[in-house]
Design an enzyme around this catalytic site. Sequence first.
Site, PDB file in Angstrom:
ATOM      1  N   ASN A   6       0.859  -1.182   0.000  1.00  8.14           N
ATOM      2  CA  ASN A   6       0.000   0.000   0.000  1.00  8.14           C
ATOM      3  C   ASN A   6       0.903   1.244   0.000  1.00  8.14           C
ATOM      4  O   ASN A   6       1.755   1.393   0.886  1.00  8.14           O
ATOM      5  CB  ASN A   6      -0.891  -0.033   1.253  1.00  8.14           C
ATOM      6  CG  ASN A   6      -1.804   1.173   1.343  1.00  8.14           C
ATOM      7  OD1 ASN A   6      -1.373   2.305   1.161  1.00  8.14           O
ATOM      8  ND2 ASN A   6      -3.068   0.943   1.631  1.00  8.14           N
ATOM      9  N   HIS A   9       0.769   6.346   1.859  1.00 11.88           N
ATOM     10  CA  HIS A   9       1.465   7.358   2.655  1.00 11.88           C
ATOM     11  C   HIS A   9       2.676   7.974   1.974  1.00 11.88           C
ATOM     12  O   HIS A   9       3.235   8.945   2.468  1.00 11.88           O
ATOM     13  CB  HIS A   9       1.743   6.827   4.056  1.00 11.88           C
ATOM     14  CG  HIS A   9       0.435   6.610   4.765  1.00 11.88           C
ATOM     15  ND1 HIS A   9      -0.520   7.610   4.857  1.00 11.88           N
ATOM     16  CD2 HIS A   9      -0.125   5.516   5.327  1.00 11.88           C
ATOM     17  CE1 HIS A   9      -1.588   7.136   5.468  1.00 11.88           C
ATOM     18  NE2 HIS A   9      -1.373   5.872   5.761  1.00 11.88           N
ATOM     19  N   HIS A  42      -5.764   3.518  -1.621  1.00  9.26           N
ATOM     20  CA  HIS A  42      -7.110   3.841  -1.149  1.00  9.26           C
ATOM     21  C   HIS A  42      -7.460   5.225  -1.682  1.00  9.26           C
ATOM     22  O   HIS A  42      -6.887   6.222  -1.249  1.00  9.26           O
ATOM     23  CB  HIS A  42      -7.116   3.814   0.388  1.00  9.26           C
ATOM     24  CG  HIS A  42      -8.461   4.030   0.997  1.00  9.26           C
ATOM     25  ND1 HIS A  42      -8.677   3.896   2.345  1.00  9.26           N
ATOM     26  CD2 HIS A  42      -9.663   4.361   0.458  1.00  9.26           C
ATOM     27  CE1 HIS A  42      -9.961   4.130   2.623  1.00  9.26           C
ATOM     28  NE2 HIS A  42     -10.571   4.428   1.495  1.00  9.26           N
ATOM     29  N   ARG A  44      -9.613   7.918  -1.329  1.00  5.64           N
ATOM     30  CA  ARG A  44     -10.609   8.387  -0.362  1.00  5.64           C
ATOM     31  C   ARG A  44     -11.467   9.494  -0.959  1.00  5.64           C
ATOM     32  O   ARG A  44     -11.021  10.247  -1.828  1.00  5.64           O
ATOM     33  CB  ARG A  44      -9.907   8.920   0.890  1.00  5.64           C
ATOM     34  CG  ARG A  44      -9.396   7.823   1.799  1.00  5.64           C
ATOM     35  CD  ARG A  44      -8.780   8.434   3.054  1.00  5.64           C
ATOM     36  NE  ARG A  44      -8.604   7.421   4.070  1.00  5.64           N
ATOM     37  CZ  ARG A  44      -9.486   7.168   5.043  1.00  5.64           C
ATOM     38  NH1 ARG A  44     -10.573   7.886   5.160  1.00  5.64           N
ATOM     39  NH2 ARG A  44      -9.264   6.221   5.911  1.00  5.64           N
ATOM     40  N   ARG A  48      -7.315  12.704   0.593  1.00  3.50           N
ATOM     41  CA  ARG A  48      -6.268  13.206   1.487  1.00  3.50           C
ATOM     42  C   ARG A  48      -4.878  12.696   1.113  1.00  3.50           C
ATOM     43  O   ARG A  48      -3.885  13.287   1.460  1.00  3.50           O
ATOM     44  CB  ARG A  48      -6.588  12.861   2.939  1.00  3.50           C
ATOM     45  CG  ARG A  48      -6.474  11.392   3.254  1.00  3.50           C
ATOM     46  CD  ARG A  48      -6.629  11.128   4.718  1.00  3.50           C
ATOM     47  NE  ARG A  48      -7.988  11.317   5.172  1.00  3.50           N
ATOM     48  CZ  ARG A  48      -8.480  10.756   6.288  1.00  3.50           C
ATOM     49  NH1 ARG A  48      -7.699  10.027   7.046  1.00  3.50           N
ATOM     50  NH2 ARG A  48      -9.718  10.932   6.644  1.00  3.50           N
ATOM     51  N   GLU A  69      -8.645   0.196  -2.910  1.00  2.00           N
ATOM     52  CA  GLU A  69      -9.494   0.246  -1.712  1.00  2.00           C
ATOM     53  C   GLU A  69     -10.450   1.409  -1.869  1.00  2.00           C
ATOM     54  O   GLU A  69     -10.037   2.506  -2.280  1.00  2.00           O
ATOM     55  CB  GLU A  69      -8.636   0.504  -0.475  1.00  2.00           C
ATOM     56  CG  GLU A  69      -7.924  -0.694   0.049  1.00  2.00           C
ATOM     57  CD  GLU A  69      -7.155  -0.330   1.312  1.00  2.00           C
ATOM     58  OE1 GLU A  69      -7.508   0.646   1.999  1.00  2.00           O
ATOM     59  OE2 GLU A  69      -6.179  -1.021   1.587  1.00  2.00           O
ATOM     60  N   THR A 100      -8.288   3.411   8.148  1.00  4.33           N
ATOM     61  CA  THR A 100      -9.509   2.608   8.228  1.00  4.33           C
ATOM     62  C   THR A 100      -9.567   1.948   9.604  1.00  4.33           C
ATOM     63  O   THR A 100      -8.652   1.219   9.980  1.00  4.33           O
ATOM     64  CB  THR A 100      -9.513   1.544   7.115  1.00  4.33           C
ATOM     65  OG1 THR A 100      -9.104   2.169   5.904  1.00  4.33           O
ATOM     66  CG2 THR A 100     -10.883   0.936   6.947  1.00  4.33           C
ATOM     67  N   GLU A 150     -10.991  -9.593   2.980  1.00  4.05           N
ATOM     68  CA  GLU A 150      -9.738  -9.166   3.596  1.00  4.05           C
ATOM     69  C   GLU A 150     -10.001  -9.086   5.089  1.00  4.05           C
ATOM     70  O   GLU A 150     -10.842  -8.298   5.543  1.00  4.05           O
ATOM     71  CB  GLU A 150      -9.250  -7.814   3.070  1.00  4.05           C
ATOM     72  CG  GLU A 150      -7.928  -7.420   3.752  1.00  4.05           C
ATOM     73  CD  GLU A 150      -7.332  -6.111   3.271  1.00  4.05           C
ATOM     74  OE1 GLU A 150      -7.559  -5.706   2.111  1.00  4.05           O
ATOM     75  OE2 GLU A 150      -6.619  -5.474   4.077  1.00  4.05           O
ATOM     76  N   HIS A 190      -3.802  -4.609   7.896  1.00  3.41           N
ATOM     77  CA  HIS A 190      -3.965  -3.484   8.822  1.00  3.41           C
ATOM     78  C   HIS A 190      -3.004  -3.669   9.989  1.00  3.41           C
ATOM     79  O   HIS A 190      -3.205  -4.529  10.828  1.00  3.41           O
ATOM     80  CB  HIS A 190      -5.387  -3.314   9.351  1.00  3.41           C
ATOM     81  CG  HIS A 190      -5.547  -1.962   9.986  1.00  3.41           C
ATOM     82  ND1 HIS A 190      -5.968  -0.863   9.280  1.00  3.41           N
ATOM     83  CD2 HIS A 190      -5.276  -1.534  11.226  1.00  3.41           C
ATOM     84  CE1 HIS A 190      -5.973   0.180  10.075  1.00  3.41           C
ATOM     85  NE2 HIS A 190      -5.546  -0.193  11.256  1.00  3.41           N
TER      86      HIS A 190
HETATM   87  N1  PXP Z   1      -5.917  -3.072   4.326  1.00  2.15           N
HETATM   88  C1  PXP Z   1      -6.844  -2.091   4.429  1.00  2.15           C
HETATM   89  C2  PXP Z   1      -8.238  -2.396   4.025  1.00  2.15           C
HETATM   90  C3  PXP Z   1      -6.497  -0.807   4.891  1.00  2.15           C
HETATM   91  O1  PXP Z   1      -7.435   0.138   4.968  1.00  2.15           O
HETATM   92  C4  PXP Z   1      -5.156  -0.549   5.228  1.00  2.15           C
HETATM   93  C5  PXP Z   1      -4.778   0.815   5.713  1.00  2.15           C
HETATM   94  O2  PXP Z   1      -4.811   1.696   4.649  1.00  2.15           O
HETATM   95  C6  PXP Z   1      -4.208  -1.591   5.082  1.00  2.15           C
HETATM   96  C7  PXP Z   1      -4.626  -2.842   4.656  1.00  2.15           C
HETATM   97  C8  PXP Z   1      -2.764  -1.394   5.359  1.00  2.15           C
HETATM   98  O3  PXP Z   1      -2.565  -1.056   6.673  1.00  2.15           O
HETATM   99  P1  PXP Z   1      -1.121  -0.600   7.179  1.00  2.15           P
HETATM  100  O4  PXP Z   1      -0.817   0.697   6.503  1.00  2.15           O
HETATM  101  O5  PXP Z   1      -1.301  -0.478   8.651  1.00  2.15           O
HETATM  102  O6  PXP Z   1      -0.153  -1.678   6.776  1.00  2.15           O
END
Ligand code: PXP
Length: 240
Positions: A6, A9, A42, A44, A48, A69, A100, A150, A190
Amino acid sequence: MRFCLNVDHVATLRNARGEAQPDPVTFALMAEQFGIDGVVVHLREDRRHISERDVRLLRELITTKLDLEMAAVDEIIEIACDVQPELATLVPEKRQELTTEGGLNVIDNIKHISYTIERLHDAEISVSLFIEPDINQIDAAAEIKADIIEIHTGIYVNAVGEENIFDELERVRLAAKHAKKLGLGVNAGHGLDYNNMKEFIAIPEIDEVSIGHAVLARALFVGVEQAVKEMIALAKSQSK
Ligand code: PXP
């Protein structure tokens, strides 16, 4: 176990200055060279971090797979149908949250989620539902023909003490096993990091993990190549 990265960030950091760098698309392409199995973003409603431009460029440029996402709202569903990621992961979305914060309540929102799955399936997009490791939620996901669940790993990663960690891991394991029996694919994510992944990989039913924060944070210290390759090595050490 597949590992999808992901890159939200990277976009958070870019947007902090309102300029072009660091670019999440470039970051994703680099990570692909180091062996990730897919890219997760994601989009959004408040934009953001990831922008529509990022999603469209990723769609054009990546060679692995794109997991978008998204909240089950019209504007984003329309973008998804147009962009056609390989996978759309439906998540609950609140404007005030930092990230999330919990799984979708499929049971309470079954009509709307079912309708959203149909729209995405019509556009030939597979659909994953981000849910808690809860048997009833998994049954509901299977009933409305989700392709994948998931599992939200938030409670497991925040568990303190050996016994609690064991119990939460067991809850995830049973949920994964149940989902597999129903013919669902099983992803998880997550808060997974280089430490909690060591026990997590003992669950053979998990097909794929979606990880962002821990890998991006480590990349700042050791570089993208090392951070990505270390997580790939962990995910691939899963015994089937
Ligand atoms: N899966 C989902 C559905 C999420 O919303 C997130 C956070 O954006 C993640 C996985 C990844 O989480 P992390 O950034 O804590 O690894």
